[in-house]
Scaffold this motif. Structure first.
Motif, PDB file in Angstrom:
ATOM      1  N   GLY A   1       0.799  -1.221   0.000  1.00  0.00           N
ATOM      2  CA  GLY A   1       0.000   0.000   0.000  1.00  0.00           C
ATOM      3  C   GLY A   1       0.829   1.267   0.000  1.00  0.00           C
ATOM      4  N   VAL A   2       2.024   1.185  -0.564  1.00  0.00           N
ATOM      5  CA  VAL A   2       2.918   2.342  -0.586  1.00  0.00           C
ATOM      6  C   VAL A   2       2.590   3.220  -1.781  1.00  0.00           C
ATOM      7  CG1 VAL A   2       5.330   3.075  -0.813  1.00  0.00           C
ATOM      8  CG2 VAL A   2       4.746   1.063   0.565  1.00  0.00           C
ATOM      9  N   ASN A   3       2.635   4.534  -1.564  1.00  0.00           N
ATOM     10  CA  ASN A   3       2.447   5.488  -2.658  1.00  0.00           C
ATOM     11  C   ASN A   3       3.698   5.469  -3.518  1.00  0.00           C
ATOM     12  OD1 ASN A   3       1.508   7.499  -4.314  1.00  0.00           O
ATOM     13  ND2 ASN A   3       2.127   9.159  -2.941  1.00  0.00           N
ATOM     14  N   MET A   4       3.607   4.876  -4.721  1.00  0.00           N
ATOM     15  CA  MET A   4       4.802   4.581  -5.508  1.00  0.00           C
ATOM     16  C   MET A   4       5.298   5.783  -6.280  1.00  0.00           C
ATOM     17  SD  MET A   4       4.584   0.798  -7.144  1.00  0.00           S
ATOM     18  CE  MET A   4       2.808   0.850  -7.363  1.00  0.00           C
ATOM     19  N   THR A   5       6.635   5.850  -6.331  1.00  0.00           N
ATOM     20  CA  THR A   5       7.328   6.782  -7.219  1.00  0.00           C
ATOM     21  C   THR A   5       8.441   5.999  -7.919  1.00  0.00           C
ATOM     22  OG1 THR A   5       8.991   7.418  -5.584  1.00  0.00           O
ATOM     23  CG2 THR A   5       6.923   8.702  -5.625  1.00  0.00           C
ATOM     24  N   VAL A   6       8.969   6.568  -8.986  1.00  0.00           N
ATOM     25  CA  VAL A   6      10.065   5.916  -9.707  1.00  0.00           C
ATOM     26  C   VAL A   6      11.245   5.680  -8.769  1.00  0.00           C
ATOM     27  CG1 VAL A   6      11.807   6.229 -11.520  1.00  0.00           C
ATOM     28  CG2 VAL A   6       9.407   6.807 -11.972  1.00  0.00           C
ATOM     29  N   TYR A   7      11.527   6.675  -7.947  1.00  0.00           N
ATOM     30  CA  TYR A   7      12.681   6.589  -7.033  1.00  0.00           C
ATOM     31  C   TYR A   7      12.499   5.454  -6.020  1.00  0.00           C
ATOM     32  CZ  TYR A   7      16.358   8.061  -3.813  1.00  0.00           C
ATOM     33  OH  TYR A   7      17.475   8.088  -3.016  1.00  0.00           O
ATOM     34  N   LYS A   8      11.273   5.343  -5.459  1.00  0.00           N
ATOM     35  CA  LYS A   8      11.020   4.295  -4.462  1.00  0.00           C
ATOM     36  C   LYS A   8      11.164   2.904  -5.087  1.00  0.00           C
ATOM     37  CE  LYS A   8       7.911   6.893  -1.399  1.00  0.00           C
ATOM     38  NZ  LYS A   8       6.525   7.015  -0.883  1.00  0.00           N
ATOM     39  N   VAL A   9      10.658   2.751  -6.310  1.00  0.00           N
ATOM     40  CA  VAL A   9      10.768   1.457  -6.995  1.00  0.00           C
ATOM     41  C   VAL A   9      12.233   1.121  -7.259  1.00  0.00           C
ATOM     42  CG1 VAL A   9      10.260   0.199  -9.125  1.00  0.00           C
ATOM     43  CG2 VAL A   9       8.486   1.608  -8.040  1.00  0.00           C
ATOM     44  N   GLN A  10      12.974   2.132  -7.674  1.00  0.00           N
ATOM     45  CA  GLN A  10      14.389   1.926  -7.995  1.00  0.00           C
ATOM     46  C   GLN A  10      15.169   1.465  -6.763  1.00  0.00           C
ATOM     47  OE1 GLN A  10      15.865   4.967 -10.474  1.00  0.00           O
ATOM     48  NE2 GLN A  10      18.015   4.392 -10.313  1.00  0.00           N
ATOM     49  N   LEU A  11      14.906   2.079  -5.617  1.00  0.00           N
ATOM     50  CA  LEU A  11      15.593   1.688  -4.382  1.00  0.00           C
ATOM     51  C   LEU A  11      15.153   0.308  -3.927  1.00  0.00           C
ATOM     52  CD1 LEU A  11      15.676   4.939  -2.212  1.00  0.00           C
ATOM     53  CD2 LEU A  11      17.526   3.902  -3.516  1.00  0.00           C
ATOM     54  N   TYR A  12      13.841   0.045  -3.991  1.00  0.00           N
ATOM     55  CA  TYR A  12      13.318  -1.235  -3.504  1.00  0.00           C
ATOM     56  C   TYR A  12      13.852  -2.393  -4.344  1.00  0.00           C
ATOM     57  CZ  TYR A  12      10.018  -4.317  -1.139  1.00  0.00           C
ATOM     58  OH  TYR A  12       9.474  -5.318  -0.367  1.00  0.00           O
ATOM     59  N   ALA A  13      14.054  -2.147  -5.639  1.00  0.00           N
ATOM     60  CA  ALA A  13      14.566  -3.200  -6.532  1.00  0.00           C
ATOM     61  C   ALA A  13      16.057  -3.426  -6.348  1.00  0.00           C
ATOM     62  CB  ALA A  13      14.268  -2.852  -7.979  1.00  0.00           C
TER      63      ALA A  13
END
Length: 501
Positions: free
Chosen positions: A468-480
């Motif tokens: 349920g996280v509000n996604m951004t490109v930056y958050k996806v990049q870090l999580y990956a």
């Protein structure tokens, strides 16, 4: 010429430095990378014993002050594996690392013929990894964690973990110590006695890795062991070793399971176990691990061993033996044993006539060799391999492995020949040219870097959606696990966001 070199950390393998450099430069081609580092692409690459280091040094940025000697002693496994080798062989290995030879150095240090093998996967400490990420934003492969027999990280007393990164392949790929391979958590442990024994072993290993020791040749090493065994009452005044008592006390000092972990089991009933042979003057390979086990049993540190020059060793006395038996009687008795026991080999005949055999062998050797048969048992022929059937079986295993890798929960693992072999639990024999269909399938199933990145990004998006996280490109990049500064990845994530929407 290389324009930049990453910071080299203390005790970091040169292989690790080059892996981080490859990632820093964003190089995908192994050929281009080797040409950038060495000026040539066709060469062996060894994780533990890199070669062509003078060529590498000449290719470093002009500001770099690092020397070949510093690289070998502080960033390879050279000081550990050559500690107990002769000066001649150590110098040869050093020269091969400096100038290159195109042949594997591992055979010279005993990897192929020795019973003590290096760990076939790179290892790390989960606590060290976490601290590195907090302090440096990255981690690295430590030399010390790759030493055979080192079970713990001495700093954290944490059990070391294995990764999927192969450590002994001739054409090793360059893997960084990142979240893709260092994702285990500390859980297993051993009892306090194991930790106590391994701490002492680790302290001695640290001395070897520092490289601050004076060479001892093998005869002096054996004489040193004889002196210390004499002090413990396990050898006579003349240096005759009471082997049975020595082996028995050694097995009382070390628990059998600990010796198994150290690849050094001792069978007390076996006449030629490694411990009996260890204290004899012979040309057999002796692993540094086993040297340290024997020194620890004797209560001697590695430092004391290398700096103690007072050696006595065995004391031999010349005695002229005069036969006290009639030669013809002895010969006739030995011929009788041969006649009544046809088909037996020399060892079996010796067991039947022990004292007689010793006398004849000592006083009448030429005659003994003429009349005593040499019987060798025929070797059984190896069964013919049905390669078509083997190919079918291996193909099925490879397909299962690929399916398992692609459907595994958690962060995706890239489908590569190495990870397929790892998943099956086999080594490089799966690449045998006769396994035609299996090789073709693995080639087709191998995942290119872009497909792997897309799979990781989609996994990260799915995980963040589930949380349920509000996604951004930056958050996806870090999580990956790509970090936040890779523009190519950022653009790829943006494109995927557009396609998904």
């Amino acid at each position: 010429m290389m324009n930049v070199l990453p910071q080299i950390y203390s005790d970091e393998l040169l292989y690790s430095v080059l892996s981080r450099y490859k990632r820093m430069c964003g190089m995908q081609s192994r050929r281009a990378f080797l040409e950038d580092v060495y000026g040539e692409s066709k060469m062996l690459t060894s994780i533990f014993f890199p070669q062509y280091l003078e060529r590498f040094r000449e290719n470093l940025p002009p500001y770099s002050k690092i020397t070949v000697d510093e690289l070998i002693w502080n960033h390879t496994m050279f000081p550990f594996y050559t500690a107990f080798l002769s000066k001649e062989r150590s110098d040869l290995i050093y020269s091969m690392m400096v100038n290159g030879c195109g042949k594997s150095i591992e055979n010279l240090v005993g990897f192929s013929g020795g019973k003590v093998k290096p760990y076939n996967r790179l290892r790390y400490c989960p606590r060290c990894y976490s601290e590195d990420m907090d302090e440096f934003g990255e981690s690295f492969w430590r030399r010390f964690h790759q030493v055979p027999g080192v079970l713990y990280c001495l700093k954290h007393e944490t059990l070391l973990k294995s990764t999927i990164v192969p450590s002994t392949e001739k054409y090793a790929d360059y893997w960084c110590a990142d979240v893709d391979v260092c994702n285990d958590v500390e859980d297993d442990t051993y009892d306090e006695r194991f930790m106590e024994l391994n701490r002492a072993y680790i302290q001695n290993t640290m001395f070897l890795m520092d490289g601050d020791y004076q060479k001892k040749e093998l005869p002096d090493t054996v004489d040193f062991y004889v002196d210390r065994l004499r002090e413990k009452g396990l050898a006579s005044a003349n240096g005759f070793i009471y082997t049975k008592n020595f082996v028995h006390q050694f097995l009382q000092f070390y628990p059998s399971h600990y010796l198994s972990l150290m690849q050094s089991n001792v069978d007390e009933s076996q006449q030629a176990n490694w411990l009996r042979l260890f204290v004899r003057n012979n040309a057999k390979n002796r692993s540094p691990l086993r040297h340290l086990l024997v020194l620890q049993f004797l209560g001697i540190s590695a430092e004391e061993f290398f700096y103690d020059q007072s050696i006595l060793g065995r004391i031999t006395a010349r005695v002229n033996h005069v036969p006290s038996f009639d030669l013809e009687d002895r010969r006739n008795a030995w011929l009788k044993i041969i006649e009544t026991n046809p088909g037996l080999n020399r060892s079996q005949l010796k067991e039947i006539g022990k004292g007689l055999h010793t006398w004849i062998y000592k006083h009448d050797r030429n005659w003994y060799d003429q009349v005593t048969p040499r019987v060798r048992a025929r070797k059984k022929r190896s069964p013919v391999i049905d390669w078509a059937k083997r190919d079918e079986e291996c193909l099925a295993l490879a397909k299962q492995a690929v399916e398992s890798l692609l459907n595994r929960e958690g962060k995706p693992i890239r489908v590569l020949p190495a990870t397929i072999r790892q998943e099956i639990g086999v080594r490089r024999w799966l690449d045998n040219r006769k396994l035609v269909r299996t090789r073709q399938f693995i080639k087709e199933a191998t995942e290119d870097i872009n497909s792997y990145r897309i799979r990781k990004i989609r996994w990260a998006i799915g995980e963040l959606e589930a949380e349920g996280v509000n996604m951004t490109v930056y958050k996806v990049q870090l999580y990956a696990g790509f970090g936040g500064n890779n523009r190519e990845i950022t653009e790829l994530i943006r494109q995927l966001f557009i396609l998904e929407v």
